[in-house]
Scaffold this motif. Structure first.
Motif, PDB file in Angstrom:
ATOM      1  N   ASP A 112       0.855  -1.186   0.000  1.00 19.65           N
ATOM      2  CA  ASP A 112       0.000   0.000   0.000  1.00 19.65           C
ATOM      3  C   ASP A 112       0.896   1.242   0.000  1.00 19.65           C
ATOM      4  OD1 ASP A 112      -1.806   2.016   0.392  1.00 19.65           O
ATOM      5  OD2 ASP A 112      -2.272   1.485   2.484  1.00 19.65           O
ATOM      6  N   TRP A 113       1.060   1.841  -1.153  1.00 18.66           N
ATOM      7  CA  TRP A 113       1.940   2.998  -1.277  1.00 18.66           C
ATOM      8  C   TRP A 113       1.423   4.200  -0.504  1.00 18.66           C
ATOM      9  CZ3 TRP A 113       6.688   2.458  -3.358  1.00 18.66           C
ATOM     10  CH2 TRP A 113       6.923   1.286  -4.104  1.00 18.66           C
ATOM     11  N   GLY A 114       0.125   4.230  -0.226  1.00 19.12           N
ATOM     12  CA  GLY A 114      -0.451   5.337   0.521  1.00 19.12           C
ATOM     13  C   GLY A 114       0.047   5.416   1.955  1.00 19.12           C
ATOM     14  N   GLN A 115       0.542   4.293   2.485  1.00 22.11           N
ATOM     15  CA  GLN A 115       1.021   4.291   3.877  1.00 22.11           C
ATOM     16  C   GLN A 115       2.280   5.143   4.055  1.00 22.11           C
ATOM     17  OE1 GLN A 115       3.187   0.570   5.307  1.00 22.11           O
ATOM     18  NE2 GLN A 115       2.363  -0.190   3.371  1.00 22.11           N
ATOM     19  N   LEU A 116       2.916   5.515   2.946  1.00 22.49           N
ATOM     20  CA  LEU A 116       4.127   6.328   3.024  1.00 22.49           C
ATOM     21  C   LEU A 116       3.815   7.798   3.309  1.00 22.49           C
ATOM     22  CD1 LEU A 116       6.128   4.961  -0.056  1.00 22.49           C
ATOM     23  CD2 LEU A 116       6.239   4.187   2.317  1.00 22.49           C
ATOM     24  N   ASP A 124      14.290  11.576   5.645  1.00 30.35           N
ATOM     25  CA  ASP A 124      15.010  12.208   4.545  1.00 30.35           C
ATOM     26  C   ASP A 124      14.952  11.358   3.282  1.00 30.35           C
ATOM     27  OD1 ASP A 124      16.369  14.601   5.907  1.00 30.35           O
ATOM     28  OD2 ASP A 124      16.844  12.934   7.248  1.00 30.35           O
ATOM     29  N   TYR A 125      14.917  10.040   3.498  1.00 33.59           N
ATOM     30  CA  TYR A 125      14.887   9.098   2.379  1.00 33.59           C
ATOM     31  C   TYR A 125      14.041   7.891   2.770  1.00 33.59           C
ATOM     32  CZ  TYR A 125      19.133  11.632   1.043  1.00 33.59           C
ATOM     33  OH  TYR A 125      20.042  12.620   0.723  1.00 33.59           O
ATOM     34  N   PHE A 126      13.436   7.269   1.774  1.00 31.30           N
ATOM     35  CA  PHE A 126      12.895   5.928   1.937  1.00 31.30           C
ATOM     36  C   PHE A 126      13.930   4.939   1.420  1.00 31.30           C
ATOM     37  CE2 PHE A 126       8.746   8.255   1.455  1.00 31.30           C
ATOM     38  CZ  PHE A 126       8.282   7.989   2.735  1.00 31.30           C
ATOM     39  N   LEU A 127      13.790   3.703   1.835  1.00 30.41           N
ATOM     40  CA  LEU A 127      14.571   2.597   1.263  1.00 30.41           C
ATOM     41  C   LEU A 127      13.587   1.496   0.910  1.00 30.41           C
ATOM     42  CD1 LEU A 127      17.942   1.088   2.358  1.00 30.41           C
ATOM     43  CD2 LEU A 127      15.974  -0.417   2.063  1.00 30.41           C
ATOM     44  N   TYR A 150       4.936   4.603  -7.110  1.00 26.57           N
ATOM     45  CA  TYR A 150       5.416   5.540  -6.098  1.00 26.57           C
ATOM     46  C   TYR A 150       5.207   6.963  -6.598  1.00 26.57           C
ATOM     47  CZ  TYR A 150       8.679   7.971  -2.971  1.00 26.57           C
ATOM     48  OH  TYR A 150       9.257   8.836  -2.066  1.00 26.57           O
ATOM     49  N   THR A 151       4.441   7.763  -5.855  1.00 27.06           N
ATOM     50  CA  THR A 151       4.042   9.079  -6.341  1.00 27.06           C
ATOM     51  C   THR A 151       4.646  10.245  -5.556  1.00 27.06           C
ATOM     52  OG1 THR A 151       2.060   9.051  -4.949  1.00 27.06           O
ATOM     53  CG2 THR A 151       1.850   8.180  -7.190  1.00 27.06           C
ATOM     54  N   LEU A 152       5.360   9.958  -4.466  1.00 18.76           N
ATOM     55  CA  LEU A 152       5.903  11.041  -3.639  1.00 18.76           C
ATOM     56  C   LEU A 152       7.223  11.560  -4.213  1.00 18.76           C
ATOM     57  CD1 LEU A 152       5.209   9.481  -0.107  1.00 18.76           C
ATOM     58  CD2 LEU A 152       3.804  11.126  -1.383  1.00 18.76           C
ATOM     59  N   ASN A 153       7.668  12.670  -3.682  1.00 15.11           N
ATOM     60  CA  ASN A 153       8.921  13.277  -4.140  1.00 15.11           C
ATOM     61  C   ASN A 153      10.125  12.892  -3.293  1.00 15.11           C
ATOM     62  OD1 ASN A 153       7.719  14.751  -6.290  1.00 15.11           O
ATOM     63  ND2 ASN A 153       7.010  16.307  -4.837  1.00 15.11           N
ATOM     64  N   THR A 154       9.894  12.248  -2.151  1.00 15.72           N
ATOM     65  CA  THR A 154      10.997  11.861  -1.274  1.00 15.72           C
ATOM     66  C   THR A 154      11.924  10.893  -1.999  1.00 15.72           C
ATOM     67  OG1 THR A 154       9.527  12.072   0.641  1.00 15.72           O
ATOM     68  CG2 THR A 154      11.587  10.842   0.968  1.00 15.72           C
ATOM     69  N   PRO A 155      13.216  11.188  -2.075  1.00 14.23           N
ATOM     70  CA  PRO A 155      14.149  10.295  -2.765  1.00 14.23           C
ATOM     71  C   PRO A 155      14.305   8.975  -2.020  1.00 14.23           C
ATOM     72  CG  PRO A 155      15.334  12.073  -1.678  1.00 14.23           C
ATOM     73  CD  PRO A 155      13.880  12.398  -1.551  1.00 14.23           C
ATOM     74  N   TYR A 156      14.792   7.957  -2.728  1.00  9.79           N
ATOM     75  CA  TYR A 156      14.868   6.636  -2.102  1.00  9.79           C
ATOM     76  C   TYR A 156      16.142   5.877  -2.470  1.00  9.79           C
ATOM     77  CZ  TYR A 156      13.147   4.906  -6.664  1.00  9.79           C
ATOM     78  OH  TYR A 156      12.988   4.629  -8.011  1.00  9.79           O
ATOM     79  N   PHE A 157      16.495   4.970  -1.561  1.00  8.48           N
ATOM     80  CA  PHE A 157      17.532   3.974  -1.793  1.00  8.48           C
ATOM     81  C   PHE A 157      16.845   2.735  -2.357  1.00  8.48           C
ATOM     82  CE2 PHE A 157      19.460   6.747   1.208  1.00  8.48           C
ATOM     83  CZ  PHE A 157      20.830   6.509   1.275  1.00  8.48           C
ATOM     84  N   ARG A 177      14.138  10.367  -8.503  1.00 10.64           N
ATOM     85  CA  ARG A 177      14.021  10.129  -7.058  1.00 10.64           C
ATOM     86  C   ARG A 177      14.897   8.965  -6.602  1.00 10.64           C
ATOM     87  NH1 ARG A 177       7.760   9.211  -7.350  1.00 10.64           N
ATOM     88  NH2 ARG A 177       8.654   7.883  -8.978  1.00 10.64           N
ATOM     89  N   LEU A 178      15.413   8.168  -7.546  1.00  8.34           N
ATOM     90  CA  LEU A 178      16.326   7.079  -7.192  1.00  8.34           C
ATOM     91  C   LEU A 178      17.650   7.696  -6.787  1.00  8.34           C
ATOM     92  CD1 LEU A 178      17.318   4.203  -6.939  1.00  8.34           C
ATOM     93  CD2 LEU A 178      17.588   4.111  -9.428  1.00  8.34           C
TER      94      LEU A 178
END
Length: 208
Positions: A112-116, A124-127, A150-157, A177-178
């Motif tokens: 559930d991507w909405g939980q983010l 600062d980042y998701f992984l 994934y629709t958010l702007n938070t960058p991720y590992f 965002r990667l």
């Protein structure tokens, strides 16, 4: 922006020195005592003395006071939360620590991507790792096409089975965002001991 490189699950000073000499951006130490890559306190003085690269402590359902103590003791620059930590927990931790906050999530077809959403501003980042019944890496790649949801702007590992063969596929995603690739079990001789030759080849391919 060039993709950053994190090598996680380090334990041994000589191996750490060899890996960090390859020009990586983040080095990860696991503080979860059920992990085969648990760092413990044996090499605390060596890890504490490292000035670079950015040092990441990986924690699983650890209390904020304990995280803060370990962050200070090991002079960690970043905190990776790999358990069931809530958004409220992350926001509170961020208020109490100047360290970078990374929150890991296991991904599968039912994620559930909405939980983010509530975590925005608290990390600062998701992984993004492969969904597992246990805490920690599986060495298995999840379906990276799911990242299209994934629709958010938070960058991720990007984690979960990243290896010498699929790095090229990861780099071809062209997702701004990667932020970083997380290299671990697929680059090991044994848990906690990295294969320097394999890492050298792969890191060079990322940096090209």
């Amino acid at each position: 922006m060039a993709i950053k490189i994190k090598v996680c699950g380090m334990k041994y000073p000589d191996n750490i020195a060899a890996v960090t000499s390859l020009g990586i951006d983040y080095v990860g130490f696991i503080f979860y005592d059920q992990s085969k890559r648990y760092v413990g306190n044996e090499n605390k003085q060596y890890i504490e003395s490292l000035d670079s690269p950015t040092k990441v402590g990986v924690f699983v359902n650890t209390s904020i006071p304990e995280i803060l103590v370990k962050t200070e003791e090991f002079r960690l620059n970043a905190i990776q939360l790999h358990g069931n930590e809530s958004a409220d927990f992350c926001h509170k931790l961020k208020q109490q620590s100047s360290a970078i906050i990374i929150k890991a999530f296991g991904i599968d077809i039912n994620f559930d991507w909405g939980q983010l959403d509530p975590y925005v501003g608290g990390v600062d980042y998701f992984l993004f790792d492969t969904k597992s019944s246990s805490y920690g890496g599986t060495g298995i790649q999840f379906d990276w096409s799911l990242l299209d949801r994934y629709t958010l702007n938070t960058p991720y590992f990007l984690s979960g089975g990243v290896d010498a063969k699929n790095i090229k596929t990861a780099l071809e995603k062209k997702d701004p965002r990667l932020y970083a690739l997380d290299l671990n079990s697929k680059f090991e001789v044994e848990p906690g001991l990295k294969d320097i030759n394999l890492l050298t080849h792969s890191i060079n391919s990322i940096k090209k």
